[in-house]
Scaffold this active site. Structure first.
Site, PDB file in Angstrom:
ATOM      1  N   CYS A 123      16.771 -40.408  66.973  1.00  0.00           N
ATOM      2  CA  CYS A 123      17.276 -41.769  67.059  1.00  0.00           C
ATOM      3  C   CYS A 123      16.145 -42.749  66.772  1.00  0.00           C
ATOM      4  O   CYS A 123      15.016 -42.566  67.205  1.00  0.00           O
ATOM      5  CB  CYS A 123      17.938 -42.027  68.411  1.00  0.00           C
ATOM      6  SG  CYS A 123      16.927 -42.864  69.612  1.00  0.00           S
ATOM      7  N   GLU A 124      16.474 -43.780  65.980  1.00  0.00           N
ATOM      8  CA  GLU A 124      15.434 -44.704  65.555  1.00  0.00           C
ATOM      9  C   GLU A 124      15.057 -45.696  66.651  1.00  0.00           C
ATOM     10  O   GLU A 124      14.057 -46.395  66.532  1.00  0.00           O
ATOM     11  CB  GLU A 124      15.852 -45.452  64.286  1.00  0.00           C
ATOM     12  CG  GLU A 124      17.010 -46.405  64.457  1.00  0.00           C
ATOM     13  CD  GLU A 124      17.423 -47.031  63.125  1.00  0.00           C
ATOM     14  OE1 GLU A 124      17.053 -46.481  62.066  1.00  0.00           O
ATOM     15  OE2 GLU A 124      18.115 -48.063  63.156  1.00  0.00           O
ATOM     16  N   HIS A 125      15.829 -45.762  67.718  1.00  0.00           N
ATOM     17  CA  HIS A 125      15.517 -46.718  68.788  1.00  0.00           C
ATOM     18  C   HIS A 125      14.491 -46.162  69.763  1.00  0.00           C
ATOM     19  O   HIS A 125      13.691 -46.911  70.311  1.00  0.00           O
ATOM     20  CB  HIS A 125      16.791 -47.095  69.552  1.00  0.00           C
ATOM     21  CG  HIS A 125      17.821 -47.718  68.669  1.00  0.00           C
ATOM     22  ND1 HIS A 125      19.139 -47.321  68.647  1.00  0.00           N
ATOM     23  CD2 HIS A 125      17.705 -48.703  67.740  1.00  0.00           C
ATOM     24  CE1 HIS A 125      19.790 -48.040  67.754  1.00  0.00           C
ATOM     25  NE2 HIS A 125      18.949 -48.878  67.194  1.00  0.00           N
ATOM     26  N   HIS A 126      14.535 -44.858  70.024  1.00  0.00           N
ATOM     27  CA  HIS A 126      13.633 -44.262  71.010  1.00  0.00           C
ATOM     28  C   HIS A 126      12.778 -43.148  70.417  1.00  0.00           C
ATOM     29  O   HIS A 126      11.930 -42.596  71.113  1.00  0.00           O
ATOM     30  CB  HIS A 126      14.447 -43.692  72.180  1.00  0.00           C
ATOM     31  CG  HIS A 126      15.341 -44.705  72.829  1.00  0.00           C
ATOM     32  ND1 HIS A 126      16.672 -44.862  72.477  1.00  0.00           N
ATOM     33  CD2 HIS A 126      15.094 -45.625  73.781  1.00  0.00           C
ATOM     34  CE1 HIS A 126      17.198 -45.845  73.204  1.00  0.00           C
ATOM     35  NE2 HIS A 126      16.267 -46.320  73.997  1.00  0.00           N
ATOM     36  N   GLN A 139      23.445 -42.383  64.644  1.00  0.00           N
ATOM     37  CA  GLN A 139      24.500 -41.430  64.267  1.00  0.00           C
ATOM     38  C   GLN A 139      25.551 -42.083  63.357  1.00  0.00           C
ATOM     39  O   GLN A 139      26.078 -41.450  62.444  1.00  0.00           O
ATOM     40  CB  GLN A 139      25.153 -40.857  65.521  1.00  0.00           C
ATOM     41  CG  GLN A 139      26.128 -39.719  65.211  1.00  0.00           C
ATOM     42  CD  GLN A 139      26.730 -39.118  66.461  1.00  0.00           C
ATOM     43  OE1 GLN A 139      26.072 -39.015  67.485  1.00  0.00           O
ATOM     44  NE2 GLN A 139      27.991 -38.728  66.387  1.00  0.00           N
ATOM     45  N   HIS A 143      22.680 -37.065  72.636  1.00  0.00           N
ATOM     46  CA  HIS A 143      21.501 -37.901  72.410  1.00  0.00           C
ATOM     47  C   HIS A 143      20.546 -37.778  73.592  1.00  0.00           C
ATOM     48  O   HIS A 143      20.906 -38.101  74.716  1.00  0.00           O
ATOM     49  CB  HIS A 143      21.913 -39.365  72.221  1.00  0.00           C
ATOM     50  CG  HIS A 143      22.652 -39.605  70.930  1.00  0.00           C
ATOM     51  ND1 HIS A 143      22.118 -40.368  69.916  1.00  0.00           N
ATOM     52  CD2 HIS A 143      23.850 -39.163  70.495  1.00  0.00           C
ATOM     53  CE1 HIS A 143      22.980 -40.389  68.898  1.00  0.00           C
ATOM     54  NE2 HIS A 143      24.031 -39.671  69.230  1.00  0.00           N
ATOM     55  N   CYS A 160      18.120 -39.589  74.259  1.00  0.00           N
ATOM     56  CA  CYS A 160      17.808 -40.894  74.854  1.00  0.00           C
ATOM     57  C   CYS A 160      18.859 -41.281  75.889  1.00  0.00           C
ATOM     58  O   CYS A 160      18.609 -42.129  76.741  1.00  0.00           O
ATOM     59  CB  CYS A 160      17.647 -41.975  73.784  1.00  0.00           C
ATOM     60  SG  CYS A 160      19.113 -42.302  72.799  1.00  0.00           S
TER      61      CYS A 160
HETATM   62 ZN    ZN Z   1      18.068 -43.732  71.318  1.00  0.00          ZN
END
Ligand code: ZN
Length: 208
Positions: free
Chosen positions: A96-99, A137, A165, A167
């Site tokens: 995931c690009e956020h975490h 996703q 996920h 995260c």
């Molecule tokens: Zn994430």
């Protein structure tokens, strides 16, 4: 380029390729990150960790180096077959690009040919080429759909992805068993409820 050979392999050598300069640059940052986390980067167990992390990250994002449409074009054949072709239970490993934490699960992909079919082994490779990048996703699902649609000029494309996920599981809400499902359709799968239902029924049935 530098090659790491898996010495334990007999008759088959796994070869990983890394950009040496990039590994060194990323590793430098991870030495600092270890310090910032309160660790001692010089203790034995961590000595090679920055380099290992740098290599792992390069592997986990090697999709940037791949051209998914070229993968499909390398095995496209003229064929009059016009029924739904489904490849289900494709393993997905992404980040995931956020975490920058993993998400993983399964993809189910179908298309209805419109003059061309593609070698079946290429579809998991396309999934992997998009998954091995920093992703969400939702975008991963759309990118796979668009690549198949635009390259094969299919009469319809369907993609369903189910992932866990890390995260979500390891931090924050800690809904450990929740699975996120995303879907994307074109053509016949959008227009025709019966076609879409058949696809959804086929990916839900355990034939094996
Ligand atoms: Zn994430």
């Amino acid at each position: 380029m530098h090659h790491d050979h898996d010495e334990e392999a007999v008759g088959y050598a796994k070869i990983d390729q890394y950009n040496v300069q990039r590994v060194a640059n990323i590793a430098d940052h991870y030495t600092d990150i270890l310090k910032q986390l309160g660790e001692n980067p010089h203790r034995e167990g961590l000595l090679k960790t920055p380099e290992r992390v740098a290599k792992a990250l390069q592997f986990l994002t090697h999709g940037y180096e791949l051209k998914p449409d070229e993968i499909l074009k390398s095995a496209m054949f003229k064929e009059n077959y016009s029924q739904m072709v489904i490849v289900k239970d494709i393993e997905v490993y992404s980040m995931c690009e956020h975490h920058m934490l993993p998400f993983f699960g399964k993809a189910h992909v179908a298309y209805i040919p419109n003059g061309y079919i593609v070698g079946l082994s290429k579809i998991p490779k396309v999934v992997d080429a998009f998954a091995r990048r920093l992703q969400v996703q939702e975008r991963l699902t759309d990118e796979i759909r668009d690549c198949l649609q635009d390259t094969l000029h299919a009469a319809g494309v369907a993609v369903v992805i189910e992932c866990k996920h890390m995260c979500m599981s390891m931090r924050g809400v800690q809904k450990q068993n929740s699975v996120t499902t995303t879907s994307a359709f074109t053509g016949e799968f959008l227009k025709n409820d019966i076609t879409r239902s058949e696809f959804l029924r086929l990916i839900a049935t355990q034939l094996h």
